[in-house]
Design an enzyme around this catalytic site. Structure first.
Site, PDB file in Angstrom:
ATOM      1  N   TRP A 173       0.549  -1.174   0.004  1.00 28.06           N
ATOM      2  CA  TRP A 173       0.103  -0.023  -0.024  1.00 28.06           C
ATOM      3  C   TRP A 173       0.906   1.044  -0.078  1.00 28.06           C
ATOM      4  O   TRP A 173       1.965   1.408   0.825  1.00 28.06           O
ATOM      5  CB  TRP A 173      -0.886  -0.143   1.275  1.00 28.06           C
ATOM      6  CG  TRP A 173      -1.778   1.172   1.292  1.00 28.06           C
ATOM      7  CD1 TRP A 173      -2.910   1.746   0.532  1.00 28.06           C
ATOM      8  CD2 TRP A 173      -1.969   1.904   2.602  1.00 28.06           C
ATOM      9  NE1 TRP A 173      -3.386   2.688   1.255  1.00 28.06           N
ATOM     10  CE2 TRP A 173      -3.033   2.782   2.181  1.00 28.06           C
ATOM     11  CE3 TRP A 173      -1.439   1.660   3.792  1.00 28.06           C
ATOM     12  CZ2 TRP A 173      -3.370   3.805   3.445  1.00 28.06           C
ATOM     13  CZ3 TRP A 173      -1.846   2.795   4.859  1.00 28.06           C
ATOM     14  CH2 TRP A 173      -2.925   3.712   4.701  1.00 28.06           C
ATOM     15  N   ASP A 231      -1.325  -5.042   9.566  1.00 29.71           N
ATOM     16  CA  ASP A 231      -2.339  -4.164   8.793  1.00 29.71           C
ATOM     17  C   ASP A 231      -3.189  -5.112   8.589  1.00 29.71           C
ATOM     18  O   ASP A 231      -3.209  -5.744   7.697  1.00 29.71           O
ATOM     19  CB  ASP A 231      -1.188  -3.454   8.016  1.00 29.71           C
ATOM     20  CG  ASP A 231      -2.229  -2.324   7.204  1.00 29.71           C
ATOM     21  OD1 ASP A 231      -3.485  -2.149   7.704  1.00 29.71           O
ATOM     22  OD2 ASP A 231      -1.713  -1.700   6.396  1.00 29.71           O
ATOM     23  N   LYS A 285     -13.383  -0.335   5.242  1.00 29.28           N
ATOM     24  CA  LYS A 285     -14.044  -1.372   4.217  1.00 29.28           C
ATOM     25  C   LYS A 285     -15.248  -2.238   4.837  1.00 29.28           C
ATOM     26  O   LYS A 285     -16.284  -2.233   4.069  1.00 29.28           O
ATOM     27  CB  LYS A 285     -12.882  -2.156   3.491  1.00 29.28           C
ATOM     28  CG  LYS A 285     -11.538  -1.675   3.383  1.00 29.28           C
ATOM     29  CD  LYS A 285     -11.495  -0.757   2.210  1.00 29.28           C
ATOM     30  CE  LYS A 285     -10.438   0.386   2.580  1.00 29.28           C
ATOM     31  NZ  LYS A 285      -9.425   0.623   1.416  1.00 29.28           N
TER      32      LYS A 285
HETATM   33  N1  PMP Z   1      -3.887  -0.488   5.053  1.00 24.33           N
HETATM   34  C1  PMP Z   1      -3.980  -0.901   3.868  1.00 24.33           C
HETATM   35  C2  PMP Z   1      -3.239  -2.101   3.327  1.00 24.33           C
HETATM   36  C3  PMP Z   1      -4.986  -0.342   3.059  1.00 24.33           C
HETATM   37  O1  PMP Z   1      -5.395  -0.948   1.889  1.00 24.33           O
HETATM   38  C4  PMP Z   1      -5.795   0.724   3.715  1.00 24.33           C
HETATM   39  C5  PMP Z   1      -6.997   1.335   2.669  1.00 24.33           C
HETATM   40  N2  PMP Z   1      -6.667   1.864   1.543  1.00 24.33           N
HETATM   41  C6  PMP Z   1      -5.446   1.006   4.925  1.00 24.33           C
HETATM   42  C7  PMP Z   1      -4.508   0.541   5.641  1.00 24.33           C
HETATM   43  C8  PMP Z   1      -5.966   2.152   5.954  1.00 24.33           C
HETATM   44  O2  PMP Z   1      -7.126   2.672   5.413  1.00 24.33           O
HETATM   45  P1  PMP Z   1      -8.005   3.733   6.360  1.00 24.33           P
HETATM   46  O3  PMP Z   1      -7.150   4.700   6.914  1.00 24.33           O
HETATM   47  O4  PMP Z   1      -8.887   4.334   5.471  1.00 24.33           O
HETATM   48  O5  PMP Z   1      -8.725   2.880   7.123  1.00 24.33           O
END
Ligand code: PMP
Length: 402
Positions: free
Chosen positions: A132, A214, A250
Site C-alpha cells: 500500500w 495491518d 471497508k
Molecule cells: N492499510 C491498507 C493495506 C489499506 O489498503 C488501507 C486502505 N486503503 C489502509 C491501511 C487504511 O485505510 P483507512 O485509513 O482508510 O482505514
C-alpha cells in the site's frame, strides 16, 4: 515575495489524482478501477443497511450528545474491535491485550509507529515490495528513518516470492518493525499460506523482529471474519508482542468516518498501564481525541448479537460480489482467448487484483478506453459490474494483443 516561496511542489498522490481524472472524464462508458472502495452492481457506493438503521436510531436518541470522547476513544468500541480481531484468545484472557480507538487504519498505523519510534527507539521498518503506497510515508513521518523492502511479488509467477521474502527477513537487523498485511494483501491480493505464515513467524521469532500487522480487510476478504483473522491470531498464539492496525473503512463501508483500532498485545500485563499512559500523551499531542459517530456505530453493531448477524450478511454480500466479478473477468478473458494466464485473477483475494498488465498496457486502457487503474496494474474488482465487465475484458484483450 511570500515567505512560502521556499516551498517546493510535492508529487501528486496517484490514487487521488486518478479518481479526479475519472470524475472529470465526460465519456459515457468510463470505468473506475482505481479507487479503493466498494461499489455495488450499479457502480454506486453502499451504505450498509445495518449502518443506516443504527444511524437512524442514533439520530432519534435524544440522550446522545456531542461531548468529547476520552483520549483513547470509546472503550466499548475498542474492546469489541480487539475481540473481533483476536477471538477468544489467551492474550485477552490473561489481560495483556487492549485496543485504542484511532483515526481509521491509517491512524492506528501512525500512532503505533510513532510510539515504537519514540518509546522504543526503533528506526528500521520493512514493507513488502510492493505495498500500500502509504506505508513508507507514514512510517517516515512517524519518526522512522531506515525504510527497507522485503521481496513479496514474483511477476513471472504472478504470485508470492516466498523465498525472497524469507531471505530478506533473515537479513533484517534485530528489532526491525515488519509491516505484514494480515489478509488480502494490497495491492497484490496474494497472501501467504498457513504453512508459509508459520515459517515467517519462525524467522521473525529467531531474528527478534517486531510484527506490525495491518488488517484493513477483515471479513471483507473472504466474507468470513474468523478466516481473515487467522494470521493475526496465529502470531499472538506464537507468543509475539505485536501491534495490529484495524480499519473499519471497508468492512463497514465507513470510509470517511475514520474508524480504526490499534490492538496492542504484550507479554505481561504489568506493562499495560505505562504503555497506555504514553499512548494517551501521544494522541493528546497529536489530535487530542477521536470522533464519536463511526466508533459508536461499530460499537453498537459489534455488541448486539442481532445487529452483528445482520452485519455479517452485509460483508458476505460484498465479498460474494467481488468473487463473482473475479470469475466473470477471468471467464471473459478466456472466452476472448487473451494471451497469457488469468488464473491469478480468481486466485487472488480481497478487493484488488494485480493484473500483471504493463505500464504501457495500463496507459492504453486509460487513454483509449477511459478505464482508470493504477500504473502498477492493480484493479479494484468492485469497479466491475455485469454491465461493464465485457467492455473491460475486450479492452484488456486489445491492450495485450496490440
Ligand atoms: N492499510 C491498507 C493495506 C489499506 O489498503 C488501507 C486502505 N486503503 C489502509 C491501511 C487504511 O485505510 P483507512 O485509513 O482508510 O482505514
Amino acid at each position: 515575495a511570500s515567505r512560502f516561496g521556499v516551498v517546493q511542489q510535492g508529487p501528486p498522490i496517484e490514487v487521488f489524482a486518478l479518481n479526479k481524472a475519472f470524475l472529470d472524464d465526460t465519456f459515457e462508458n468510463k470505468v473506475n478501477l482505481g479507487v479503493g472502495a466498494y461499489r455495488t452492481e450499479e457502480g454506486k457506493p453502499w451504505v450498509l443497511p445495518v449502518v443506516r438503521q443504527v444511524e437512524r436510531d442514533m439520530a432519534a436518541n435524544e440522550t446522545l450528545n456531542h461531548e468529547y470522547l476520552p483520549v483513547l476513544g470509546l472503550d466499548s468500541f475498542s474492546a469489541a474491535a480487539t475481540k473481533m480481531l483476536l477471538g477468544s484468545n489467551v492474550a485477552i484472557d490473561e489481560g495483556r491485550a487492549f485496543g485504542i480507538q484511532t483515526l481509521s487504519g491509517t491512524g492506528a498505523l501512525r500512532v503505533g509507529a510513532e510510539f515504537l519510534a519514540r518509546q522504543l527507539g526503533y528506526k528500521t521498518f520493512y514493507f513488502s515490495q510492493p505495498t500500500w503506497e502509504n506505508h513508507r510515508l507514514l512510517f517516515l513521518n512517524a519518526g522512522f528513518n531506515d525504510p527497507r523492502e522485503y521481496r513479496y511479488w514474483d511477476q513471472n509467477k504472478r504470485g508470492l516470492d516466498f523465498d525472497g521474502m524469507i531471505a530478506d527477513l533473515k537479513n533484517a537487523p534485530e528489532n526491525s518493525v515488519i509491516i505484514l498485511h494480515a489478509c488480502a494483501h494490497n495491492p497484490t491480493g496474494s497472501d501467504p499460506t498457513q504453512e508459509q505464515w508459520k515459517e515467517i513467524a519462525n524467522v521473525m521469532k529467531e531474528k527478534k523482529l517486531f510484527p506490525f500487522l495491518d488488517c484493513a480487510y477483515q471479513g471483507f476478504a473472504s466474507g468470513d471474519l474468523e478466516k481473515d483473522a487467522w494470521a493475526s491470531r496465529f502470531f499472538v498464539e506464537q507468543g509475539f508482542e505485536l501491534f495490529v492496525a484495524q480499519s473499519f473503512a471497508k468492512n463497514f463501508g465507513l470510509y470517511n468516518e475514520r474508524v480504526g483500532n490499534l490492538t496492542v498485545v504484550m507479554s505481561s500485563k504489568e506493562a499495560i498501564a505505562p504503555v497506555k499512559s504514553q499512548l494517551t500523551l501521544l494522541v493528546r499531542g497529536m489530535y487530542s481525541n477521536p470522533p464519536n459517530h463511526g466508533g459508536r456505530i461499530v460499537s453498537t453493531v459489534l455488541n448486539d448479537p442481532k445487529l452483528f448477524e445482520e452485519w455479517k450478511t452485509c460483508i458476505k454480500t460484498m465479498a460474494d460480489r467481488i468473487l463473482l466479478m473475479r470469475d466473470s473477468l477471468r471467464n471473459k478473458l478466456l472466452e476472448l482467448k487473451t494471451p497469457g494466464t488469468w488464473d491469478h485473477i480468481t486466485q487472488q483475494i480481497g478487493m484488488f487484483s494485480y493484473t500483471g498488465l504493463t505500464t504501457k498496457q495500463v496507459e492504453h486502457l486509460v487513454n483509449v478506453y477511459h478505464i482508470y487503474l493504477l500504473k502498477s496494474g492493480r484493479i479494484n474488482m468492485c469497479g466491475l459490474t455485469t454491465k461493464n465487465v465485457e467492455y473491460v475484458a475486450k479492452a484488456i484483450h486489445d491492450a495485450v494483443t496490440k
